[in-house]
Scaffold this active site. Structure first.
Site, PDB file in Angstrom:
ATOM      1  N   GLU A  66       0.843  -1.184  -0.079  1.00  0.00           N
ATOM      2  CA  GLU A  66      -0.089   0.165  -0.023  1.00  0.00           C
ATOM      3  C   GLU A  66       0.802   1.374   0.004  1.00  0.00           C
ATOM      4  O   GLU A  66       2.119   1.271   0.547  1.00  0.00           O
ATOM      5  CB  GLU A  66      -0.770  -0.111   1.224  1.00  0.00           C
ATOM      6  N   ALA A 149       4.213  -8.894  16.835  1.00  0.00           N
ATOM      7  CA  ALA A 149       5.053  -7.729  16.610  1.00  0.00           C
ATOM      8  C   ALA A 149       4.814  -6.397  17.079  1.00  0.00           C
ATOM      9  O   ALA A 149       5.206  -5.622  17.719  1.00  0.00           O
ATOM     10  CB  ALA A 149       5.615  -7.518  14.886  1.00  0.00           C
ATOM     11  N   GLY A 235      -6.281  -5.388  13.913  1.00  0.00           N
ATOM     12  CA  GLY A 235      -5.744  -6.139  13.181  1.00  0.00           C
ATOM     13  C   GLY A 235      -6.517  -6.615  11.901  1.00  0.00           C
ATOM     14  O   GLY A 235      -6.069  -7.069  10.836  1.00  0.00           O
ATOM     15  N   ASP A 237      -7.515  -4.849   8.726  1.00  0.00           N
ATOM     16  CA  ASP A 237      -7.116  -3.584   8.037  1.00  0.00           C
ATOM     17  C   ASP A 237      -7.036  -3.871   6.759  1.00  0.00           C
ATOM     18  O   ASP A 237      -6.567  -3.244   6.020  1.00  0.00           O
ATOM     19  CB  ASP A 237      -5.944  -3.090   8.716  1.00  0.00           C
ATOM     20  N   VAL A 303      -7.536   1.123  11.221  1.00  0.00           N
ATOM     21  CA  VAL A 303      -6.880   0.651  10.038  1.00  0.00           C
ATOM     22  C   VAL A 303      -5.530   1.288   9.815  1.00  0.00           C
ATOM     23  O   VAL A 303      -4.810   0.740   8.987  1.00  0.00           O
ATOM     24  CB  VAL A 303      -7.797   0.607   8.832  1.00  0.00           C
TER      25      VAL A 303
END
Ligand code: NAD
Length: 351
Positions: A66, A149, A235, A237, A303
């Site tokens: 993206e 992470a 999460g 997104d 998001v």
């Protein structure tokens, strides 16, 4: 914010991963998370000044790449970011990123930076900035579902900005939870590893879902969520990648960053097009209500939006000024006569 122009625009300050890590240690993780939360909030309050567009996504079978651009009229920024949930199986990260700031006046770049570490920091700072505004004021316990992470950053931001002191942890992979416990052992948080998501949610006023799976996953079902909690769902997104059962979304008051992007990527992609939501900048400016009663479920359908990256890059641009935490990159061709680019190239061949 206008980044001061470097004396020589041909050289672009570059912040490597090593220097980003040195910067974070110099400032302190929690101090930096607080600083980023304040910076992002300040930029959300200037909402109308920014160019806004849903990010430009290139989807493939296993992930997405993206581009996230924005400008406040004086400074332009963008981030390149990927999301590949299966990467960890090959020893690669799910999310990596880098980003750039430029002056709108000349179009010349004034910062190039790693953003893998910075994205984790800015995502956590955004979650905490939102929770500060709409989570229950006395929230001290957070359930952390997904211990990958992003998770330690999320935990520390909620501690630094909102005063969370207790974490209840769940991940389908026990090793991820053990890693989190190892990493945050000395951070002043009470940590409990849980065997199920239900157990993790016991007594939690804030529930963070931060899992990675390229599907309509159901991390939380409706019967798991009690009244009065704040859900920080980060999460889900991407189109086809969500974490909450639609019944929870329907029961919640939903807050977004930039709704046109969230309708494509967030939990609300499961809801009708006219499902009512509130954008966070409206709450922060006092133009829309946040949490209005104790029993209300507030849901931040996070998001990740370009302004957060812009704020984070601007924070870094200011923080490296006068330090040894960047290198000058020879990135912009700089002919003595601006119209003689070819001559510069030919002279280089004779040297
Ligand atoms: P990661 O792969 O490092 O960690 C994800 C963790 O989720 C893993 O430990 C995995 O075992 C766990 N998991 C998967 N399914 C689960 C389930 N059903 N229940 C409990 N745990 C489960 O990924 P990460 O870098 O931590 O990112 C997490 C998610 O956050 C990704 O989906 C990523 O795209 C998203 N993200 C969002 C933003 C944002 O701004 N909203 C920013 C960065 C990352």
């Amino acid at each position: 914010m206008t980044p001061p122009l470097p004396s020589d625009l041909a050289y672009v300050p570059f912040v490597s991963v090593a220097n980003m890590m040195r910067l974070v240690h110099r400032i302190g993780v929690e101090e930096m998370l607080r600083g980023l939360a304040d910076r992002i909030e300040a930029d959300f309050r200037r909402w109308e000044l920014f160019d806004k567009t849903p990010r430009v996504a290139s989807h493939s079978r296993d992930g997405v790449i993206e581009l996230m651009p924005t400008s406040d009229g004086e400074v332009y920024g963008f981030k390149y970011v990927n999301g590949h949930p299966k990467n960890t199986r090959a020893g690669l990260q799910t999310v990596t990123a880098f980003g750039l700031l430029a002056t709108v006046d000349s179009g010349y770049p004034v910062l190039l930076s790693e953003m893998t570490v910075l994205t984790a920091l800015r995502t956590a700072a955004t979650s905490a900035m939102v929770a500060r505004a709409i989570a229950p004021k006395d929230a001290r316990t957070m359930a952390m579902i997904g211990n990958g992470a992003q998770s330690e950053f999320q935990a520390l931001a909620m501690k630094a900005v909102c005063g969370v002191d207790t974490l209840r942890l769940y991940d389908i992979d026990r090793a991820a939870t053990e890693k989190l416990v190892r990493n945050l052992g000395g951070a002043g948080l009470s940590l409990t590893a849980c065997a199920t998501p239900e157990e993790a949610m016991e007594g939690a006023e804030i529930i963070t879902t931060c899992t990675a799976d390229k599907q309509y996953a159901t991390i939380l079902t409706d019967n798991m969520v009690g009244a009065g909690v704040h859900i920080n769902a980060i999460g889900g997104d991407c189109p086809g990648k969500t974490e909450l059962h639609p019944d929870i979304v329907a029961r919640s008051t939903v807050f977004t960053e930039y709704t046109p992007q969230t309708r494509i990527e967030g939990e609300i992609q499961q809801m009708p097009e006219d499902f009512a939501v509130t954008e966070m900048w409206q709450v922060l400016r006092g133009e829309a209500p946040g949490r209005t009663h104790a029993d209300q479920i507030t849901l931040f359908d996070g998001v990740g939006f370009a302004i957060e990256d812009f704020s984070a890059l601007a924070y870094v641009r200011d923080a490296i000024e006068g330090t040894d935490l960047y290198e000058d990159l020879d990135m912009i061709a700089d002919p003595d006569d601006p119209r003689d680019l070819f001559g510069m190239l030919m002279r280089a061949g004779r040297e």
